[in-house]
Design a protein around this motif. Structure first.
Motif, PDB file in Angstrom:
ATOM      1  N   ALA A  31       0.830  -1.209   0.000  1.00 62.85           N
ATOM      2  CA  ALA A  31       0.000   0.000   0.000  1.00 62.85           C
ATOM      3  C   ALA A  31       0.866   1.262   0.000  1.00 62.85           C
ATOM      4  CB  ALA A  31      -0.924  -0.007   1.220  1.00 62.85           C
ATOM      5  N   LEU A  32       1.922   1.279   0.791  1.00 61.40           N
ATOM      6  CA  LEU A  32       2.795   2.453   0.876  1.00 61.40           C
ATOM      7  C   LEU A  32       3.609   2.652  -0.401  1.00 61.40           C
ATOM      8  CD1 LEU A  32       3.940   2.026   4.584  1.00 61.40           C
ATOM      9  CD2 LEU A  32       2.685   3.993   3.658  1.00 61.40           C
ATOM     10  N   ASP A  33       3.881   1.563  -1.115  1.00 56.11           N
ATOM     11  CA  ASP A  33       4.551   1.682  -2.417  1.00 56.11           C
ATOM     12  C   ASP A  33       3.598   2.207  -3.483  1.00 56.11           C
ATOM     13  OD1 ASP A  33       6.992   0.830  -1.508  1.00 56.11           O
ATOM     14  OD2 ASP A  33       6.710  -1.265  -2.106  1.00 56.11           O
ATOM     15  N   THR A  34       2.295   1.969  -3.284  1.00 57.14           N
ATOM     16  CA  THR A  34       1.299   2.371  -4.272  1.00 57.14           C
ATOM     17  C   THR A  34       0.884   3.829  -4.113  1.00 57.14           C
ATOM     18  OG1 THR A  34       0.443   0.107  -4.317  1.00 57.14           O
ATOM     19  CG2 THR A  34      -0.971   1.817  -5.239  1.00 57.14           C
ATOM     20  N   VAL A  35       0.763   4.271  -2.861  1.00 57.82           N
ATOM     21  CA  VAL A  35       0.301   5.633  -2.558  1.00 57.82           C
ATOM     22  C   VAL A  35       1.329   6.325  -1.674  1.00 57.82           C
ATOM     23  CG1 VAL A  35      -1.479   7.008  -1.419  1.00 57.82           C
ATOM     24  CG2 VAL A  35      -2.130   4.992  -2.760  1.00 57.82           C
ATOM     25  N   ASN A  36       1.664   7.554  -2.026  1.00 60.54           N
ATOM     26  CA  ASN A  36       2.588   8.342  -1.211  1.00 60.54           C
ATOM     27  C   ASN A  36       1.834   8.899  -0.003  1.00 60.54           C
ATOM     28  OD1 ASN A  36       4.700   9.891  -0.233  1.00 60.54           O
ATOM     29  ND2 ASN A  36       4.238  11.622  -1.578  1.00 60.54           N
ATOM     30  N   GLY A  37       2.061   8.302   1.152  1.00 59.64           N
ATOM     31  CA  GLY A  37       1.349   8.744   2.341  1.00 59.64           C
ATOM     32  C   GLY A  37       1.915   8.100   3.591  1.00 59.64           C
ATOM     33  N   THR A  38       1.272   8.389   4.717  1.00 56.39           N
ATOM     34  CA  THR A  38       1.656   7.793   5.990  1.00 56.39           C
ATOM     35  C   THR A  38       0.487   6.969   6.512  1.00 56.39           C
ATOM     36  OG1 THR A  38       0.935   9.787   7.160  1.00 56.39           O
ATOM     37  CG2 THR A  38       3.264   9.636   6.565  1.00 56.39           C
ATOM     38  N   LEU A  39       0.808   5.928   7.253  1.00 56.82           N
ATOM     39  CA  LEU A  39      -0.214   4.996   7.722  1.00 56.82           C
ATOM     40  C   LEU A  39      -1.057   5.613   8.827  1.00 56.82           C
ATOM     41  CD1 LEU A  39      -1.447   2.130   7.795  1.00 56.82           C
ATOM     42  CD2 LEU A  39       0.311   1.553   9.493  1.00 56.82           C
ATOM     43  N   ASP A  40      -2.369   5.444   8.682  1.00 58.06           N
ATOM     44  CA  ASP A  40      -3.297   5.809   9.760  1.00 58.06           C
ATOM     45  C   ASP A  40      -3.721   4.533  10.487  1.00 58.06           C
ATOM     46  OD1 ASP A  40      -4.971   7.160  11.442  1.00 58.06           O
ATOM     47  OD2 ASP A  40      -6.578   7.411   9.981  1.00 58.06           O
ATOM     48  N   GLU A  41      -4.267   3.575   9.711  1.00 58.01           N
ATOM     49  CA  GLU A  41      -4.637   2.290  10.305  1.00 58.01           C
ATOM     50  C   GLU A  41      -4.798   1.235   9.218  1.00 58.01           C
ATOM     51  OE1 GLU A  41      -8.303   2.794  12.376  1.00 58.01           O
ATOM     52  OE2 GLU A  41      -9.471   3.187  10.562  1.00 58.01           O
ATOM     53  N   ALA A  42      -4.813  -0.020   9.642  1.00 60.50           N
ATOM     54  CA  ALA A  42      -5.015  -1.133   8.710  1.00 60.50           C
ATOM     55  C   ALA A  42      -5.654  -2.287   9.473  1.00 60.50           C
ATOM     56  CB  ALA A  42      -3.691  -1.568   8.094  1.00 60.50           C
ATOM     57  N   GLN A  43      -6.535  -3.030   8.783  1.00 58.86           N
ATOM     58  CA  GLN A  43      -7.201  -4.168   9.408  1.00 58.86           C
ATOM     59  C   GLN A  43      -7.703  -5.140   8.341  1.00 58.86           C
ATOM     60  OE1 GLN A  43      -8.636  -0.905  10.433  1.00 58.86           O
ATOM     61  NE2 GLN A  43      -9.482  -0.885   8.364  1.00 58.86           N
ATOM     62  N   LEU A  44      -8.088  -6.331   8.786  1.00 64.99           N
ATOM     63  CA  LEU A  44      -8.677  -7.327   7.901  1.00 64.99           C
ATOM     64  C   LEU A  44     -10.124  -6.947   7.610  1.00 64.99           C
ATOM     65  CD1 LEU A  44      -7.526 -10.849   9.169  1.00 64.99           C
ATOM     66  CD2 LEU A  44      -7.143  -9.875   6.900  1.00 64.99           C
ATOM     67  N   GLU A  45     -10.472  -6.966   6.310  1.00 68.38           N
ATOM     68  CA  GLU A  45     -11.842  -6.640   5.906  1.00 68.38           C
ATOM     69  C   GLU A  45     -12.231  -7.517   4.718  1.00 68.38           C
ATOM     70  OE1 GLU A  45     -14.040  -4.870   7.290  1.00 68.38           O
ATOM     71  OE2 GLU A  45     -12.907  -3.654   8.721  1.00 68.38           O
ATOM     72  N   THR A  46     -13.491  -7.479   4.376  1.00 71.66           N
ATOM     73  CA  THR A  46     -13.982  -8.145   3.168  1.00 71.66           C
ATOM     74  C   THR A  46     -14.460  -7.067   2.210  1.00 71.66           C
ATOM     75  OG1 THR A  46     -14.700 -10.097   4.414  1.00 71.66           O
ATOM     76  CG2 THR A  46     -15.627  -9.793   2.221  1.00 71.66           C
ATOM     77  N   GLU A  47     -13.905  -7.062   1.007  1.00 71.59           N
ATOM     78  CA  GLU A  47     -14.248  -6.061  -0.007  1.00 71.59           C
ATOM     79  C   GLU A  47     -14.601  -6.772  -1.307  1.00 71.59           C
ATOM     80  OE1 GLU A  47     -14.916  -2.207  -1.374  1.00 71.59           O
ATOM     81  OE2 GLU A  47     -14.484  -2.900   0.666  1.00 71.59           O
ATOM     82  N   ASP A  48     -15.850  -6.560  -1.775  1.00 71.85           N
ATOM     83  CA  ASP A  48     -16.340  -7.207  -3.003  1.00 71.85           C
ATOM     84  C   ASP A  48     -16.155  -8.725  -2.936  1.00 71.85           C
ATOM     85  OD1 ASP A  48     -16.905  -4.660  -3.962  1.00 71.85           O
ATOM     86  OD2 ASP A  48     -14.999  -4.481  -5.043  1.00 71.85           O
ATOM     87  N   GLY A  49     -16.402  -9.303  -1.766  1.00 78.32           N
ATOM     88  CA  GLY A  49     -16.322 -10.752  -1.597  1.00 78.32           C
ATOM     89  C   GLY A  49     -14.908 -11.276  -1.407  1.00 78.32           C
ATOM     90  N   THR A  50     -13.918 -10.387  -1.361  1.00 83.14           N
ATOM     91  CA  THR A  50     -12.512 -10.801  -1.214  1.00 83.14           C
ATOM     92  C   THR A  50     -11.968 -10.328   0.130  1.00 83.14           C
ATOM     93  OG1 THR A  50     -12.172 -10.630  -3.602  1.00 83.14           O
ATOM     94  CG2 THR A  50     -10.198 -10.645  -2.218  1.00 83.14           C
ATOM     95  N   THR A  51     -11.256 -11.215   0.807  1.00 88.49           N
ATOM     96  CA  THR A  51     -10.617 -10.819   2.064  1.00 88.49           C
ATOM     97  C   THR A  51      -9.378  -9.988   1.744  1.00 88.49           C
ATOM     98  OG1 THR A  51     -11.382 -12.850   3.135  1.00 88.49           O
ATOM     99  CG2 THR A  51      -9.595 -11.641   4.210  1.00 88.49           C
ATOM    100  N   VAL A  52      -9.302  -8.836   2.339  1.00 92.25           N
ATOM    101  CA  VAL A  52      -8.222  -7.884   2.012  1.00 92.25           C
ATOM    102  C   VAL A  52      -7.664  -7.255   3.282  1.00 92.25           C
ATOM    103  CG1 VAL A  52      -9.214  -7.283  -0.241  1.00 92.25           C
ATOM    104  CG2 VAL A  52      -9.856  -5.958   1.795  1.00 92.25           C
TER     105      VAL A  52
END
Length: 232
Positions: free
Chosen positions: A182-203
């Motif tokens: 994610a950090l390689d894709t977008v220039n930014g700093t981390l706020d938070e991250a967690q396990l979720e389901t998006e469009d039927g896919t675990t991400v």
């Protein structure tokens, strides 16, 4: 009256006058001769001084001015680093990813066993990382220092819920790798991250703050590490 003979006297006077005239003529016709008919020594020149002419000496333009080297270029101090960012702060994406990965590793090591981090968030007061770690069927909450090096506190939260257990069972790409993507894709700093389901896919849903203040969500597939989508 008796007459005396004046001729011898006149001849003597003439001879004396001739001598006097001859002496005067010698003084006037010497052409530089000194007294007594001797030639005065020629005037000698002043001793030659062995000094450089202005053309031979360095002109002010040729000499290096302060702050310039001999070639005329500016002499810059070597080895100085360009001061960018605040002292000790690494604001690059690689630096952020390394710090976050260190925080995740510190939390998992503190729990031990088959510990697996599945959530992380930035805390402002005190500046730290809050990390959720699963070990067996138990959930642990830890706080790690801002630099990702030290565990500040650790507490067991109880049993994992069934939803978290199902998502963790699908994870093949660990949290730190998802964050790095994610950090390689977008220039930014981390706020938070967690396990979720998006469009039927675990991400891994990774929320980043861009330099302009915008928040961006990057969704990374937990099975292959690809970016599923980006929400701005």
């Amino acid at each position: 009256m008796k007459h005396t003979d004046r001729r011898p006297l006149s001849l003597a006077a003439l001879a004396l006058a001739a001598l006097l005239l001859a002496g005067c003529g010698g003084d006037e016709g010497g052409g530089g001769a000194g007294e007594g008919g001797t030639t005065a020594p020629a005037e000698t020149g002043a001793p030659a001084q062995d000094t450089a002419t202005p053309d031979d000496s360095a002109s002010p333009d040729d000499s290096a001015s302060p702050g310039e080297d001999a070639t005329g270029g500016s002499a810059s101090p070597s080895g100085s680093a360009s001061p960018s960012g605040s002292p000790g702060a690494d604001t690059t994406a690689g630096g952020e990813a390394a710090v976050v990965a260190s925080a995740v590793a510190a939390a998992e090591d503190a729990v031990g066993g088959d510990a697996q981090a599945f959530e992380i968030g930035r805390e402002d007061s005190p500046a730290s990382w809050q990390v959720a770690v699963a070990a067996g069927d138990r959930e642990h909450e830890l706080y790690v220092s801002e630099d990702g090096e030290d565990v500040i506190s650790q507490e067991e939260e109880g049993s994992l819920d069934s939803d978290d257990r199902e998502k963790l069972a699908r994870v093949q790409v660990p949290l730190e790798d998802g964050l790095s993507t994610a950090l390689d894709t977008v220039n930014g700093t981390l706020d938070e991250a967690q396990l979720e389901t998006e469009d039927g896919t675990t991400v891994w849903e990774v929320e980043l703050d861009e330099p302009d203040g915008n928040s961006v969500d990057v969704f990374v597939d937990v099975t292959n590490g690809s970016v599923l989508k980006i929400d701005r």
